[in-house]
Motif scaffolding. Structure first.
Motif, mmCIF file in Angstrom:
data_model
loop_
_atom_site.group_PDB
_atom_site.id
_atom_site.type_symbol
_atom_site.label_atom_id
_atom_site.label_comp_id
_atom_site.label_asym_id
_atom_site.label_seq_id
_atom_site.Cartn_x
_atom_site.Cartn_y
_atom_site.Cartn_z
ATOM 1 N N ASP A 56 0.827 -1.214 0.000
ATOM 2 C CA ASP A 56 0.000 0.000 0.000
ATOM 3 C C ASP A 56 0.860 1.262 0.000
ATOM 4 N N ALA A 57 2.056 1.165 0.568
ATOM 5 C CA ALA A 57 2.976 2.310 0.614
ATOM 6 C C ALA A 57 3.843 2.394 -0.645
ATOM 7 N N GLY A 58 3.765 1.395 -1.522
ATOM 8 C CA GLY A 58 4.579 1.398 -2.735
ATOM 9 C C GLY A 58 5.843 0.574 -2.624
ATOM 10 N N GLY A 59 5.960 -0.215 -1.563
ATOM 11 C CA GLY A 59 7.144 -1.048 -1.368
ATOM 12 C C GLY A 59 6.874 -2.505 -1.670
ATOM 13 N N GLU A 60 7.865 -3.333 -1.380
ATOM 14 C CA GLU A 60 7.755 -4.769 -1.589
ATOM 15 C C GLU A 60 8.387 -5.499 -0.400
ATOM 16 N N LEU A 61 7.626 -6.401 0.202
ATOM 17 C CA LEU A 61 8.151 -7.219 1.290
ATOM 18 C C LEU A 61 8.973 -8.348 0.686
ATOM 19 N N LYS A 62 10.253 -8.389 1.029
ATOM 20 C CA LYS A 62 11.144 -9.435 0.514
ATOM 21 C C LYS A 62 11.179 -10.639 1.444
ATOM 22 N N ALA A 63 11.130 -10.392 2.769
ATOM 23 C CA ALA A 63 11.192 -11.490 3.736
ATOM 24 C C ALA A 63 10.698 -10.993 5.088
ATOM 25 N N LEU A 64 10.119 -11.918 5.851
ATOM 26 C CA LEU A 64 9.710 -11.647 7.223
ATOM 27 C C LEU A 64 10.168 -12.822 8.070
ATOM 28 N N TYR A 65 10.978 -12.533 9.077
ATOM 29 C CA TYR A 65 11.526 -13.559 9.960
ATOM 30 C C TYR A 65 11.216 -13.215 11.399
ATOM 31 N N TYR A 66 11.049 -14.253 12.206
ATOM 32 C CA TYR A 66 10.975 -14.091 13.652
ATOM 33 C C TYR A 66 12.249 -14.663 14.247
ATOM 34 N N THR A 67 12.664 -14.090 15.367
ATOM 35 C CA THR A 67 13.892 -14.547 16.018
ATOM 36 C C THR A 67 13.583 -14.907 17.463
ATOM 37 N N MET A 68 14.439 -15.676 18.046
ATOM 38 C CA MET A 68 14.299 -16.030 19.459
ATOM 39 C C MET A 68 15.204 -15.096 20.249
ATOM 40 N N GLY A 69 14.751 -14.693 21.415
ATOM 41 C CA GLY A 69 15.571 -13.825 22.244
ATOM 42 C C GLY A 69 15.090 -12.395 22.234
ATOM 43 N N GLU A 70 16.025 -11.480 22.427
ATOM 44 C CA GLU A 70 15.711 -10.068 22.603
ATOM 45 C C GLU A 70 15.003 -9.448 21.399
ATOM 46 N N LEU A 71 15.450 -9.788 20.214
ATOM 47 C CA LEU A 71 14.853 -9.249 19.002
ATOM 48 C C LEU A 71 13.673 -10.120 18.598
ATOM 49 N N GLY A 72 12.526 -9.498 18.332
ATOM 50 C CA GLY A 72 11.335 -10.255 17.969
ATOM 51 C C GLY A 72 11.318 -10.691 16.528
ATOM 52 N N GLY A 73 11.878 -9.867 15.650
ATOM 53 C CA GLY A 73 11.836 -10.229 14.241
ATOM 54 C C GLY A 73 12.555 -9.237 13.353
ATOM 55 N N LEU A 74 12.517 -9.568 12.079
ATOM 56 C CA LEU A 74 13.216 -8.805 11.047
ATOM 57 C C LEU A 74 12.413 -8.891 9.761
ATOM 58 N N ALA A 75 12.169 -7.747 9.147
ATOM 59 C CA ALA A 75 11.540 -7.699 7.833
ATOM 60 C C ALA A 75 12.511 -7.030 6.871
ATOM 61 N N ILE A 76 12.647 -7.598 5.687
ATOM 62 C CA ILE A 76 13.447 -6.996 4.625
ATOM 63 C C ILE A 76 12.463 -6.425 3.616
ATOM 64 N N ILE A 77 12.570 -5.115 3.382
ATOM 65 C CA ILE A 77 11.603 -4.408 2.554
ATOM 66 C C ILE A 77 12.324 -3.573 1.508
ATOM 67 N N ASP A 78 11.854 -3.650 0.270
ATOM 68 C CA ASP A 78 12.305 -2.748 -0.779
ATOM 69 C C ASP A 78 11.347 -1.568 -0.801
ATOM 70 N N ILE A 103 15.119 0.868 11.888
ATOM 71 C CA ILE A 103 15.181 0.720 10.435
ATOM 72 C C ILE A 103 16.597 1.040 9.975
ATOM 73 N N GLN A 104 17.165 0.159 9.187
ATOM 74 C CA GLN A 104 18.502 0.367 8.632
ATOM 75 C C GLN A 104 18.452 0.162 7.121
ATOM 76 N N GLN A 105 19.029 1.098 6.376
ATOM 77 C CA GLN A 105 19.146 0.897 4.933
ATOM 78 C C GLN A 105 20.238 -0.130 4.685
ATOM 79 N N LEU A 106 20.001 -1.018 3.748
ATOM 80 C CA LEU A 106 20.987 -2.028 3.374
ATOM 81 C C LEU A 106 21.636 -1.625 2.054
ATOM 82 N N ILE A 107 22.941 -1.770 1.982
ATOM 83 C CA ILE A 107 23.701 -1.494 0.760
ATOM 84 C C ILE A 107 24.529 -2.730 0.471
ATOM 85 N N THR A 108 24.433 -3.248 -0.741
ATOM 86 C CA THR A 108 25.197 -4.447 -1.075
ATOM 87 C C THR A 108 26.694 -4.163 -0.988
ATOM 88 N N ALA A 109 27.463 -5.215 -0.816
ATOM 89 C CA ALA A 109 28.922 -5.064 -0.747
ATOM 90 C C ALA A 109 29.458 -4.430 -2.027
#
Length: 131
Positions: A56-78, A103-109
């Motif tokens: 709806d915002a014009g993006g694309e969900l690439k992945a959604l993960y849940y993690t165990m421990g302090e961090l609840g999860g991670l979504a990768i969004i374009d 939120i952190q921008q990702l830049i390929t190597a």
């Protein structure tokens, strides 16, 4: 010689090799305890709901993960730009279901080489605070 800011902005959505390329962002999140309780009471896959919000915002969900421990999860969004990425973050935060969102921008190597090159050109002009 380009500044680091100009170089990084090249990686916030834009045209590359004749086609539009969206920027990639990582959303690190943790839910509030009451959100976890609701999810346990009503188990479901949140991917379709997250995908709908992002699209709806014009993006694309690439992945959604849940993690165990302090961090609840991670979504990768374009997202087409940093404004869109921030707007998605505001919707998430405004829901009241989350304890924390980063939120952190990702830049390929490969793309980061141009950032390093720009930093190299900018470094000689840098003056330490108090110098």
């Amino acid at each position: 010689n380009r500044s680091v800011g100009q170089c990084v902005s090249d990686h916030v959505g834009g045209y590359a090799n004749g086609s539009y390329r969206m920027a990639e962002f990582a959303y690190f999140f943790s839910y509030k305890a009451e959100t976890w309780a609701r999810m346990i009471a009503n188990p479901s896959d949140r991917t379709p709901a997250v995908r709908s919000t992002v699209e709806d915002a014009g993006g694309e969900l690439k992945a959604l993960y849940y993690t165990m421990g302090e961090l609840g999860g991670l979504a990768i969004i374009d997202a087409p730009d940093s404004d869109t990425a921030a707007a998605i973050g505001l919707v998430i935060t405004g829901s009241g279901a989350f304890d924390k969102l980063t939120i952190q921008q990702l830049i390929t190597a490969a793309d980061f080489v141009s950032v390093l090159s720009s930093a190299q050109g900018t470094a000689p002009g840098y003056r330490h605070p108090g110098s």
